[in-house]
Design a protein around this motif. Structure first.
Motif, PDB file in Angstrom:
ATOM      1  N   LEU A  76      33.836 -35.770 -26.154  1.00  0.00           N
ATOM      2  CA  LEU A  76      32.463 -34.960 -26.424  1.00  0.00           C
ATOM      3  C   LEU A  76      31.352 -35.913 -26.685  1.00  0.00           C
ATOM      4  N   SER A  77      31.338 -37.038 -27.132  1.00  0.00           N
ATOM      5  CA  SER A  77      30.132 -37.723 -27.051  1.00  0.00           C
ATOM      6  C   SER A  77      29.698 -38.368 -25.646  1.00  0.00           C
ATOM      7  N   ASP A  78      30.658 -38.662 -24.826  1.00  0.00           N
ATOM      8  CA  ASP A  78      30.348 -38.926 -23.454  1.00  0.00           C
ATOM      9  C   ASP A  78      29.493 -37.672 -22.626  1.00  0.00           C
ATOM     10  N   ALA A  79      30.160 -36.576 -23.026  1.00  0.00           N
ATOM     11  CA  ALA A  79      29.548 -35.393 -22.294  1.00  0.00           C
ATOM     12  C   ALA A  79      27.874 -35.061 -23.015  1.00  0.00           C
ATOM     13  N   LEU A  80      27.822 -35.389 -24.184  1.00  0.00           N
ATOM     14  CA  LEU A  80      26.417 -34.949 -24.820  1.00  0.00           C
ATOM     15  C   LEU A  80      25.590 -36.153 -24.449  1.00  0.00           C
ATOM     16  N   SER A  81      25.913 -37.239 -24.196  1.00  0.00           N
ATOM     17  CA  SER A  81      25.100 -38.308 -23.783  1.00  0.00           C
ATOM     18  C   SER A  81      24.640 -38.275 -22.181  1.00  0.00           C
ATOM     19  N   ALA A  82      25.428 -37.446 -21.442  1.00  0.00           N
ATOM     20  CA  ALA A  82      25.340 -36.989 -19.973  1.00  0.00           C
ATOM     21  C   ALA A  82      24.010 -35.638 -20.285  1.00  0.00           C
ATOM     22  N   VAL A  83      24.156 -34.950 -21.147  1.00  0.00           N
ATOM     23  CA  VAL A  83      23.504 -33.959 -21.597  1.00  0.00           C
ATOM     24  C   VAL A  83      21.983 -34.464 -21.722  1.00  0.00           C
ATOM     25  N   GLU A  84      21.801 -35.597 -22.682  1.00  0.00           N
ATOM     26  CA  GLU A  84      20.799 -36.044 -23.039  1.00  0.00           C
ATOM     27  C   GLU A  84      19.985 -36.862 -21.811  1.00  0.00           C
ATOM     28  N   LYS A  85      20.713 -37.430 -21.033  1.00  0.00           N
ATOM     29  CA  LYS A  85      20.278 -38.209 -19.790  1.00  0.00           C
ATOM     30  C   LYS A  85      19.461 -36.920 -18.798  1.00  0.00           C
ATOM     31  N   GLY A  86      20.169 -35.763 -18.963  1.00  0.00           N
ATOM     32  CA  GLY A  86      19.424 -34.547 -18.061  1.00  0.00           C
ATOM     33  C   GLY A  86      18.023 -34.422 -18.675  1.00  0.00           C
ATOM     34  N   VAL A  87      18.037 -34.139 -19.974  1.00  0.00           N
ATOM     35  CA  VAL A  87      16.722 -33.868 -20.755  1.00  0.00           C
ATOM     36  C   VAL A  87      15.684 -35.014 -20.612  1.00  0.00           C
ATOM     37  N   GLU A  88      16.234 -36.240 -20.519  1.00  0.00           N
ATOM     38  CA  GLU A  88      15.242 -37.285 -20.551  1.00  0.00           C
ATOM     39  C   GLU A  88      14.895 -37.782 -19.080  1.00  0.00           C
ATOM     40  N   ALA A  89      15.569 -37.321 -18.041  1.00  0.00           N
ATOM     41  CA  ALA A  89      15.296 -37.516 -16.683  1.00  0.00           C
ATOM     42  C   ALA A  89      14.013 -37.391 -16.273  1.00  0.00           C
ATOM     43  N   ASN A  90      13.247 -38.259 -15.642  1.00  0.00           N
ATOM     44  CA  ASN A  90      11.981 -38.241 -15.063  1.00  0.00           C
ATOM     45  C   ASN A  90      10.804 -38.547 -16.302  1.00  0.00           C
ATOM     46  N   THR A  91      11.190 -38.923 -17.449  1.00  0.00           N
ATOM     47  CA  THR A  91      10.322 -39.019 -18.641  1.00  0.00           C
ATOM     48  C   THR A  91      10.142 -40.633 -18.838  1.00  0.00           C
ATOM     49  N   MET A  92       9.312 -40.854 -19.638  1.00  0.00           N
ATOM     50  CA  MET A  92       9.207 -42.342 -20.276  1.00  0.00           C
ATOM     51  C   MET A  92      10.581 -42.609 -21.197  1.00  0.00           C
ATOM     52  N   ARG A  93      10.819 -41.826 -22.095  1.00  0.00           N
ATOM     53  CA  ARG A  93      12.143 -41.961 -22.488  1.00  0.00           C
ATOM     54  C   ARG A  93      13.592 -42.343 -21.836  1.00  0.00           C
ATOM     55  N   GLY A  94      13.621 -41.781 -20.569  1.00  0.00           N
ATOM     56  CA  GLY A  94      14.648 -42.035 -19.603  1.00  0.00           C
ATOM     57  C   GLY A  94      14.706 -43.262 -19.192  1.00  0.00           C
ATOM     58  N   MET A  95      13.769 -44.456 -19.665  1.00  0.00           N
ATOM     59  CA  MET A  95      13.753 -45.629 -19.085  1.00  0.00           C
ATOM     60  C   MET A  95      14.604 -46.398 -20.206  1.00  0.00           C
ATOM     61  N   PHE A  96      14.851 -45.999 -21.405  1.00  0.00           N
ATOM     62  CA  PHE A  96      15.621 -46.572 -22.381  1.00  0.00           C
ATOM     63  C   PHE A  96      16.804 -45.763 -22.838  1.00  0.00           C
ATOM     64  N   PRO A  97      18.074 -45.840 -22.145  1.00  0.00           N
ATOM     65  CA  PRO A  97      19.281 -45.085 -22.282  1.00  0.00           C
ATOM     66  C   PRO A  97      19.759 -45.432 -23.615  1.00  0.00           C
ATOM     67  N   HIS A  98      20.384 -44.421 -24.188  1.00  0.00           N
ATOM     68  CA  HIS A  98      20.745 -44.545 -25.399  1.00  0.00           C
ATOM     69  C   HIS A  98      21.912 -43.848 -25.670  1.00  0.00           C
ATOM     70  N   TYR A  99      23.064 -43.948 -26.625  1.00  0.00           N
ATOM     71  CA  TYR A  99      24.125 -42.882 -26.947  1.00  0.00           C
ATOM     72  C   TYR A  99      23.459 -41.866 -27.872  1.00  0.00           C
ATOM     73  N   PHE A 100      24.381 -40.801 -27.320  1.00  0.00           N
ATOM     74  CA  PHE A 100      24.007 -39.544 -28.456  1.00  0.00           C
ATOM     75  C   PHE A 100      24.164 -39.916 -29.875  1.00  0.00           C
ATOM     76  N   ASN A 101      23.571 -39.483 -30.624  1.00  0.00           N
ATOM     77  CA  ASN A 101      23.409 -39.890 -32.020  1.00  0.00           C
ATOM     78  C   ASN A 101      24.884 -39.375 -32.601  1.00  0.00           C
ATOM     79  N   PRO A 102      25.651 -40.165 -33.257  1.00  0.00           N
ATOM     80  CA  PRO A 102      26.906 -39.774 -33.807  1.00  0.00           C
ATOM     81  C   PRO A 102      26.908 -38.877 -34.798  1.00  0.00           C
ATOM     82  N   HIS A 103      25.996 -38.785 -35.618  1.00  0.00           N
ATOM     83  CA  HIS A 103      25.716 -37.696 -36.390  1.00  0.00           C
ATOM     84  C   HIS A 103      25.682 -36.139 -35.905  1.00  0.00           C
TER      85      HIS A 103
END
Length: 404
Positions: free
Chosen positions: A99-126
């Motif tokens: 699930l954590s991997d799936a949520l990280s993929a979701v967040e990458k989609g949200v941050e695509a083509n934004t400044m935040r997308g230049m700094f990939p990070h794991y989905f917050n475990p909490h």
């Protein structure tokens, strides 16, 4: 949260390092927030409707997916494909790590083509824990297709909302963006439409700070998701005990709402201590539950007393009239969360009570050392059950009166 500079340099990042399902990358249809943002200001940010009808609190950034669509979510082929993609061991279910991997993929989609997308990070475990508790509490965090599809539908709704709030397309939310979103969603502490006044910005900053786990002054998508999940619990408890269309509650209603919140948070505490959560890097049950109110938080389910409700309304509500509106209630909840953290920090022996020695240490660490006689008098004043210690309910009463 810190105000963001007006000038933002737009940088297009590289594509995500691996291909993810289309539904995780695409921009979903416009949510009710966009419609509200386009409504005339004299309508309070709401779409045209019969103003004699009660208005639900679950609108704008708090809008829920359609119940019928939720029941049909598992038939979405993109959700089915995503489920199969992340069910790497082909068990027919997704565990917390998958699930954590799936949520990280979701967040990458949200941050695509934004400044935040230049700094990939794991989905917050909490936030992973929160989503597991909401959609798979009965299975100990193990998610099947129907639950996964409902969760993806929920997240797609939040992706749409987040994209509309993030007006400068940086991939995160500033205090100004959060304040405006709260305002057009019906959460208005000042009555100023758009939330651009000093009071609204200060309140948004205080709320945002509670979820800014990395302390970078803005809310990333995973932090925004946790804000929404927690406030869903507040809204559900409020709507259960407050008649539709009513905006005020009295002390007895407040007690019911608080008890409703404590019971709704119980699956969160159970998930936090589930063995599967220990596999998530950076996850800590204590830090995740620090400020939350849940029924078993001190090994006993002790309800708040009527006096506590009266003091809280006097502090955050409308004073002598003894009532509190929804905005005041939410600010009270943020304050209670801070007091819970202080209580847990002072409870050195983890008994769920603060004895005289622990109280002395807490005051000394706060830069307010007290004499033994003063401590005894203070403890006697608030130790209503004569146990020789302060329970959280009694501690709250003390902190309310000291803050006044």
């Amino acid at each position: 949260l810190k105000p963001r500079d007006a000038d933002v340099v737009c940088i297009t990042p590289c594509p995500p390092p691996f291909e993810v399902p289309k539904m995780m990358m695409m921009n979903p249809p416009l949510s009710p927030l966009r419609n509200m943002a386009q409504s005339p200001p004299w309508m309070g940010g709401m779409p045209m409707m019969n103003m004699s009808m009660p208005i639900s609190r679950k609108r704008g950034i708090f809008a829920e997916p359609d119940p019928y669509a939720r029941s049909m979510a598992a038939q979405n082929p993109e959700y089915q494909y995503a489920f199969q993609m992340f069910d790497r061991d082909r068990s027919g279910s997704i565990d917390v790590m998958e699930l954590s991997d799936a949520l990280s993929a979701v967040e990458k989609g949200v941050e695509a083509n934004t400044m935040r997308g230049m700094f990939p990070h794991y989905f917050n475990p909490h936030t992973v824990m929160w989503l597991s508790a909401r959609f798979a509490a009965s299975g100990g965090g193990v998610i099947h297709l129907q639950q996964f599809a409902e969760m993806m539908q929920y997240l797609e709704s939040l992706k749409s909302i987040f994209a509309q709030i993030d007006t400068d397309r940086t991939g995160d939310l500033s205090v100004q963006e959060l304040s405006r979103a709260l305002s057009i969603s019906g959460f208005s502490v000042s009555g100023v439409y758009g939330g651009g006044d000093a009071l609204s910005l200060a309140v948004a900053e205080q709320i945002g700070r509670s979820y800014d786990f990395d302390g970078n002054g803005v809310l990333t998508f995973d932090e925004f998701v946790q804000l929404r999940l927690e406030w869903d619990c507040y809204l559900d408890a409020w709507q259960e005990h407050v008649p539709m269309g009513s905006d005020n509650i009295a002390p007895q209603q407040l007690l019911h709402v608080l008890e409703g919140i404590k019971h709704s948070m119980e699956p969160i505490s159970a998930m936090a201590y589930h063995p599967s959560m220990s596999n998530l890097n950076g996850f800590s049950p204590m830090s995740s539950l620090g400020g939350l109110l849940y029924a078993s938080m001190f090994n006993i389910n002790r309800p708040f007393s009527p006096r506590t409700a009266q003091l809280l309304i006097a502090r955050f509500g409308s004073g002598m009239q003894q009532y509190m509106n929804f905005e005041q209630f939410c600010m009270m909840m943020e304050w209670i969360k801070e007091q819970k953290k202080k209580f847990v920090s002072a409870d050195l022996d983890r008994t769920g009570k603060i004895n005289l020695s622990e109280l002395a240490t807490a005051f000394a660490c706060s830069g307010m050392p007290m004499s033994p006689a003063g401590l005894i008098e203070l403890a006697r004043r608030y130790d209503q059950d004569g146990s020789g210690c302060l329970e959280f309910d009694e501690f709250l009463q003390m902190m309310v009166e000291m803050s006044n």
